[in-house]
Enzyme design. Structure first.
Site, PDB file in Angstrom:
ATOM      1  N   LYS A   1     -16.575   6.822  51.703  1.00  0.00           N
ATOM      2  CA  LYS A   1     -17.243   8.110  51.484  1.00  0.00           C
ATOM      3  C   LYS A   1     -18.101   8.507  52.688  1.00  0.00           C
ATOM      4  O   LYS A   1     -18.467   9.650  52.858  1.00  0.00           O
ATOM      5  CB  LYS A   1     -18.100   8.041  50.218  1.00  0.00           C
ATOM      6  CG  LYS A   1     -17.257   7.932  48.932  1.00  0.00           C
ATOM      7  CD  LYS A   1     -18.131   7.838  47.702  1.00  0.00           C
ATOM      8  CE  LYS A   1     -17.359   7.706  46.408  1.00  0.00           C
ATOM      9  NZ  LYS A   1     -16.980   8.995  45.783  1.00  0.00           N
TER      10      LYS A   1
ATOM     11  N   HIS B   1      -6.287   6.530  39.937  1.00  0.00           N
ATOM     12  CA  HIS B   1      -7.511   7.141  40.461  1.00  0.00           C
ATOM     13  C   HIS B   1      -7.849   6.766  41.885  1.00  0.00           C
ATOM     14  O   HIS B   1      -8.975   6.975  42.317  1.00  0.00           O
ATOM     15  CB  HIS B   1      -8.708   6.723  39.600  1.00  0.00           C
ATOM     16  CG  HIS B   1      -8.866   7.545  38.367  1.00  0.00           C
ATOM     17  ND1 HIS B   1      -9.535   8.734  38.352  1.00  0.00           N
ATOM     18  CD2 HIS B   1      -8.418   7.348  37.111  1.00  0.00           C
ATOM     19  CE1 HIS B   1      -9.511   9.235  37.133  1.00  0.00           C
ATOM     20  NE2 HIS B   1      -8.835   8.416  36.352  1.00  0.00           N
TER      21      HIS B   1
ATOM     22  N   THR C   1     -15.217  14.828  41.980  1.00  0.00           N
ATOM     23  CA  THR C   1     -15.556  15.847  40.988  1.00  0.00           C
ATOM     24  C   THR C   1     -16.931  16.415  41.323  1.00  0.00           C
ATOM     25  O   THR C   1     -17.239  17.547  40.952  1.00  0.00           O
ATOM     26  CB  THR C   1     -15.580  15.284  39.555  1.00  0.00           C
ATOM     27  OG1 THR C   1     -16.355  14.080  39.553  1.00  0.00           O
ATOM     28  CG2 THR C   1     -14.180  15.005  39.055  1.00  0.00           C
TER      29      THR C   1
ATOM     30  N   LYS D   1     -18.519  20.420  41.179  1.00  0.00           N
ATOM     31  CA  LYS D   1     -19.791  20.812  40.554  1.00  0.00           C
ATOM     32  C   LYS D   1     -20.649  21.610  41.538  1.00  0.00           C
ATOM     33  O   LYS D   1     -21.295  22.593  41.168  1.00  0.00           O
ATOM     34  CB  LYS D   1     -20.552  19.567  40.075  1.00  0.00           C
ATOM     35  CG  LYS D   1     -19.818  18.876  38.937  1.00  0.00           C
ATOM     36  CD  LYS D   1     -20.389  17.524  38.565  1.00  0.00           C
ATOM     37  CE  LYS D   1     -19.438  16.856  37.579  1.00  0.00           C
ATOM     38  NZ  LYS D   1     -19.774  15.475  37.264  1.00  0.00           N
TER      39      LYS D   1
ATOM     40  N   LYS E   1     -23.348  10.482  45.491  1.00  0.00           N
ATOM     41  CA  LYS E   1     -22.110   9.860  45.034  1.00  0.00           C
ATOM     42  C   LYS E   1     -22.297   8.356  45.202  1.00  0.00           C
ATOM     43  O   LYS E   1     -23.303   7.930  45.776  1.00  0.00           O
ATOM     44  CB  LYS E   1     -20.914  10.347  45.854  1.00  0.00           C
ATOM     45  CG  LYS E   1     -21.161  10.301  47.376  1.00  0.00           C
ATOM     46  CD  LYS E   1     -20.014  10.904  48.175  1.00  0.00           C
ATOM     47  CE  LYS E   1     -19.898  12.396  48.110  1.00  0.00           C
ATOM     48  NZ  LYS E   1     -18.837  12.880  47.251  1.00  0.00           N
ATOM     49  N   ARG E   2     -21.358   7.553  44.731  1.00  0.00           N
ATOM     50  CA  ARG E   2     -21.499   6.122  44.966  1.00  0.00           C
ATOM     51  C   ARG E   2     -21.524   5.827  46.460  1.00  0.00           C
ATOM     52  O   ARG E   2     -20.973   6.579  47.265  1.00  0.00           O
ATOM     53  CB  ARG E   2     -20.335   5.362  44.289  1.00  0.00           C
ATOM     54  CG  ARG E   2     -20.488   5.246  42.799  1.00  0.00           C
ATOM     55  CD  ARG E   2     -21.755   4.531  42.393  1.00  0.00           C
ATOM     56  NE  ARG E   2     -21.657   3.116  42.638  1.00  0.00           N
ATOM     57  CZ  ARG E   2     -21.377   2.203  41.717  1.00  0.00           C
ATOM     58  NH1 ARG E   2     -21.187   2.562  40.459  1.00  0.00           N
ATOM     59  NH2 ARG E   2     -21.300   0.933  42.027  1.00  0.00           N
TER      60      ARG E   2
HETATM   61  N1  PLP Z   1     -21.994   9.857  39.633  1.00  0.00           N
HETATM   62  C1  PLP Z   1     -22.554  10.823  38.900  1.00  0.00           C
HETATM   63  C2  PLP Z   1     -23.808  10.524  38.143  1.00  0.00           C
HETATM   64  C3  PLP Z   1     -21.982  12.100  38.849  1.00  0.00           C
HETATM   65  O1  PLP Z   1     -22.538  13.072  38.098  1.00  0.00           O
HETATM   66  C4  PLP Z   1     -20.821  12.340  39.611  1.00  0.00           C
HETATM   67  C5  PLP Z   1     -20.285  13.680  39.600  1.00  0.00           C
HETATM   68  O2  PLP Z   1     -19.185  14.006  39.416  1.00  0.00           O
HETATM   69  C6  PLP Z   1     -20.241  11.293  40.340  1.00  0.00           C
HETATM   70  C7  PLP Z   1     -20.872  10.073  40.357  1.00  0.00           C
HETATM   71  C8  PLP Z   1     -18.976  11.474  41.161  1.00  0.00           C
HETATM   72  O3  PLP Z   1     -19.281  12.011  42.410  1.00  0.00           O
HETATM   73  P1  PLP Z   1     -18.160  12.172  43.551  1.00  0.00           P
HETATM   74  O4  PLP Z   1     -17.061  12.989  42.966  1.00  0.00           O
HETATM   75  O5  PLP Z   1     -18.891  12.911  44.639  1.00  0.00           O
HETATM   76  O6  PLP Z   1     -17.739  10.819  43.961  1.00  0.00           O
END
Ligand code: PLP
Length: 814
Positions: free
Chosen positions: A555, A361, A659, A663, A549-550
């Site tokens: 990022k 990952h 991900t 969305k 996101k985190r």
């Molecule tokens: N945290 C939450 C609560 C999420 O719903 C998502 C969505 O996929 C993520 C983290 C991951 O986000 P990203 O793909 O932008 O790192």
């Protein structure tokens, strides 16, 4: 005539209301008149669960007796989100529920909202696992999710008066939790420590202590498949409730120590994401759930057999290792086969290698787990021996392939003082996959290059996906209805590629206007949500621009906040005239790992920038910034459908997939982003002209590192960037305190490892393009709708089909 294929239970609303009353009476012990929303939530959840029971039993029986191989998804995290609404959808009880709770005097939304969101994951990886088990069940594939029922999930985030992140424990089991069923009769013993001795020429592990792994079962109902799979989360219990001798000596605290030690194992989710953890308890957790799960699978597939033929194990179930966290399963299955069932090494190895597959990952070297050999030796002495032997065999195999000594040394699984879990997983399983095309390519070219050269056929790609049930159908009912209207069917919910049928409608201005109206309604709804949850007044007549996101340097939330500051400065100094100003509201949501200093400081900065901008009358109605606390699935389900512009701005080559990006595209946001992770594939599918691309490519990033990167050069070269950094440095966002963000500023100007400064100019330049398009609502919405229409590929159903074909070689139950 619209074709509706969504499941619908024959139960009437009145019958369902009676079932809820019955649960209230006999399990909640409260009359319908006295019941609160929380009572009705528990009662309704139990009533829905009952509806799923027969399909669950049948799926279990068919899984064990059927000819189709099952999937075991081993994951340290499952970020499930609230359960009730999803269970109602899949059980075909949504309408009946709405009417039933209304007849009991409640608003359906209040009952749905009464559920406390389980946070048993950090972010993308855990949410992916949840999407995958939803898709497995929806495709009718027999599967078990295996993980840990942490008592405390990801911490709750608030901000103090200075804007700093405050973490509080998330005791999600504080109230009755109706979904998990604890099954004390199907427990497993998991042992640790001690030593390995030789007895009659055989190695025998004499562990020092053991814990009782007790499964808590969650139903995973498929959408329109009639199947219900199992998510089995292990909780740790003590065998010795307490030490009677200590108790008799009145040493009460000592007396409960064994219980505390055992139960600590499943007490807390590590709040780390893409960063190093390397703690003993973490290894205990990993071994705990993996050992229990492997034994559980043997129990399930060879019921009541003392001497099962475990050479057939890989024909019964294939295990996917979700990142390196469950990789200790490889030596554990070897140990089970050899020590517990008496197989020879070679047979055990063949079975083990066939059983496992590994999903990587990350591309960040620090996120690939490496355990000190001494720690494994102390906690799992027999496993360390097995790992050493696996490594010997591996080195011999590489020599046999003619690989040189230096390369072999670089590839070692066991280095003498450490164990590299990603390497163990790559060698010990049949397949390795990355999570987006670009990521899988970089794994082969860089991160696991030697392995890909030695074992090219092991490597494959499966691009991530998201479940359309939760993230379109439930999160965005307005858009869902419009899609169904446009396509004349709701079949897209289980066949998301059907969204392509919307492409011709993007030319129909009336349909595009309906789409725009849905987005406007979602924005309006989010204004209400934001008022209720955060007490803020959001102006819905602005561009909703989101980065959730985190919080991680790669990022690049820093890049976004620097841009916001430069836009603020431009508004303040009048370099933009009134017509040029596009009113924007910027939403951030991000948790930082509690020990991640620069990430936490970035949160503090965003909060304080937000305070200054939102309180400045000069920019009122033109720019607002919010750092929303506690980003979780609930926020995602409300904010994503309301967002018009999504930020996916990681440094190229650092985000494995993402991900969140999928969305947003599926919910009709346009993306501003870099060529990173799945952004590349999103852009390919939605069309380059419908995606705001900026920034360096992977090759350009590599070249810049190689040439020597000097961020200060970029600071000097772009006055917009210089001004933004100067405002942070001069105390504008810290009441004049110039030291407040000194470490962050110093990092930007001297290190900036992820090159935010180098990409700033391109990022700032592309804003004009974004703003120009937004001023033409019809064209903006046409492009946004094209994003929806062309994002069907990013369904997790498609991901699972790719896993079935490329890795698992199995399929649905007959
Ligand atoms: N945290 C939450 C609560 C999420 O719903 C998502 C969505 O996929 C993520 C983290 C991951 O986000 P990203 O793909 O932008 O790192």
């Amino acid at each position: 005539m619209t074709e509706i294929t969504a499941p619908k239970s024959p139960v009437t609303a009145d019958q369902f209301a009676d079932e809820i009353r019955e649960q209230l009476k006999y399990t909640q012990n409260v009359t319908a008149e006295r019941a609160t929303a929380a009572d009705v939530y528990v009662a309704a959840s139990k009533a829905v669960r009952n509806h799923l029971a027969d399909a669950w039993f049948k799926t279990q029986a068919d899984t064990v007796n059927g000819s189709t191989k099952a999937v075991g998804y081993l994951s340290a995290e499952f970020l499930m989100g609230k359960q009730l609404e999803n269970a109602l959808l899949n059980a075909g009880l949504t309408e009946q529920f709405d009417k039933a709770v209304e007849s009991l005097g409640f608003a359906p939304k209040d009952i749905i909202d009464a559920e406390y969101e389980p946070g048993l994951g950090n972010g993308g990886l855990g949410r992916l696992a949840a999407c995958f088990i939803d898709s497995l069940a929806s495709l009718g594939v027999p599967a078990f999710g295996y993980g840990i029922q942490y008592k405390y999930g990801i911490f709750k985030q608030t901000f103090d008066e200075n804007g700093k992140q405050v973490e509080t424990p998330d005791y999600w089991l504080n109230n009755e939790e109706p979904w998990g069923h604890i099954d004390y009769n199907r427990d497993q013993k998991v042992s640790f420590g001690g030593e390995v001795v030789e007895e009659n020429g055989k190695k025998v592990w004499k562990p020092a202590w053991s814990v009782r792994a007790v499964p808590v079962d969650y139903l995973v109902p498929g959408y329109a498949s009639g199947r219900v799979n199992t998510l089995r989360l292990w909780t740790a219990k003590s065998y010795d409730e307490f030490d009677l001798l200590a108790f008799n000596r009145s040493e009460y605290m000592d007396a409960v120590k064994p219980q505390v030690k055992a139960e600590n194992i499943s007490k807390i989710l590590y709040p780390e994401d893409s960063t190093k953890v390397g703690k003993e308890l973490r290894l205990e957790q990993q071994y705990f759930f993996v050992s229990a799960s492997l034994h559980d699978a043997i129990r399930v597939f060879y019921p009541g057999q003392d001497k099962p033929d475990l050479t057939t194990f890989p024909d019964k179930i294939t295990f996917q290792l979700n990142d390196t966290h469950p990789v200790i399963g490889i030596p554990e299955l070897m140990r089970i086969l050899i020590d517990e069932y008496g197989y020879d090494w070679d047979t055990a190895w063949t079975v083990t290698q066939k059983t496992f597959n590994y999903t990587c990952h990350t591309l960040l070297p620090e996120a690939l787990e490496v355990w000190p050999a001494s720690l494994i030796g102390e906690l799992l002495p027999r496993h360390l021996e097995i790992i050493k032997k696996i490594n010997e065999q591996f080195e011999d195999e590489l020599k046999g392939k003619g690989i040189d000594d230096k390369t072999i040394e670089d590839m070692r699984i066991y280095t003498g003082d450490a164990v590299r879990m990603a390497y163990l997983a790559t060698y010990g399983g049949s397949h390795v996959n990355g999570v987006a095309e670009l990521h899988s390519q970089l794994l082969k070219d860089v991160t696991l290059k030697n392995f890909s050269d030695a074992y090219p056929s092991k490597f494959t790609n499966v691009t991530n996906g998201v479940t359309p049930r939760r993230f379109v159908k439930l999160a965005n009912p307005g858009l869902s209805d419009l899609i169904t209207e446009g396509l004349g069917t709701d079949k897209w919910i289980s066949d998301l590629e059907l969204l392509k049928g919307l492409v011709p409608l993007t030319k129909d201005d009336e349909f595009v206007k309906k789409f725009a109206a849905v987005k406007a309604a979602n924005k309006h709804a989010f204004v209400g949500f934001a008022k209720d949850h955060y007490g803020i007044d959001v102006d819905e007549n602005t561009l909703f621009n989101t980065m959730v996101k985190r919080l991680h340097e790669y990022k690049r939330q820093s890049l976004k906040i620097l841009l916001v500051i430069s836009q603020y400065a431009a508004l303040k100094n009048g370099s933009l005239n009134a017509e040029e100003i596009l009113p924007r509201t910027v939403f951030f949501g991000a948790k930082a790992a509690p020990g991640y200093y620069l990430a936490k400081m970035t949160i503090e900065l965003i909060n304080n920038v937000s305070k200054v901008i939102n309180n400045d009358p000069d920019v009122k109605g033109k720019l607002a910034v919010y750092m929303l606390p506690n980003y979780n699935i609930e926020m995602a389900q409300n904010l994503i459908p309301a967002t018009e512009l999504d930020e996916q701005i990681s440094q190229a080559g650092k985000e494995a997939s993402g991900t969140g990006n999928m969305k947003f595209a599926l919910n009709g946001a346009l993306t501003v982003g870099t060529l990173d992770g799945a952004n590349v594939e999103i852009r390919e599918r939605v069309g380059a002209e419908n995606f705001f691309l900026f920034g360096m490519t992977v090759d350009e990033v590599e070249k810049l590192y190689a040439d020597g990167y000097d961020p200060a050069k970029y600071y000097e070269a772009d006055p917009r960037l210089k001004q933004a950094i100067d405002l942070v440095a001069n105390g504008t966002f810290s009441n004049g305190d110039r030291n407040a963000y000194a470490p962050l500023v110093a990092d930007w100007l001297t290190k900036d490892w992820f090159m935010a400064l180098a990409d700033f100019s391109a990022y700032a330049d592309i804003q004009a393009e974004i703003e120009k398009l937004y001023r033409d609502p019809l064209e903006w919405n046409r492009k946004a709708l094209l994003n929806v229409a062309n994002s069907g590929y990013f369904s997790s159903d498609r991901s699972i089909e790719d896993y079935l074909e490329r890795i698992w070689h199995t399929g649905p139950l007959a």
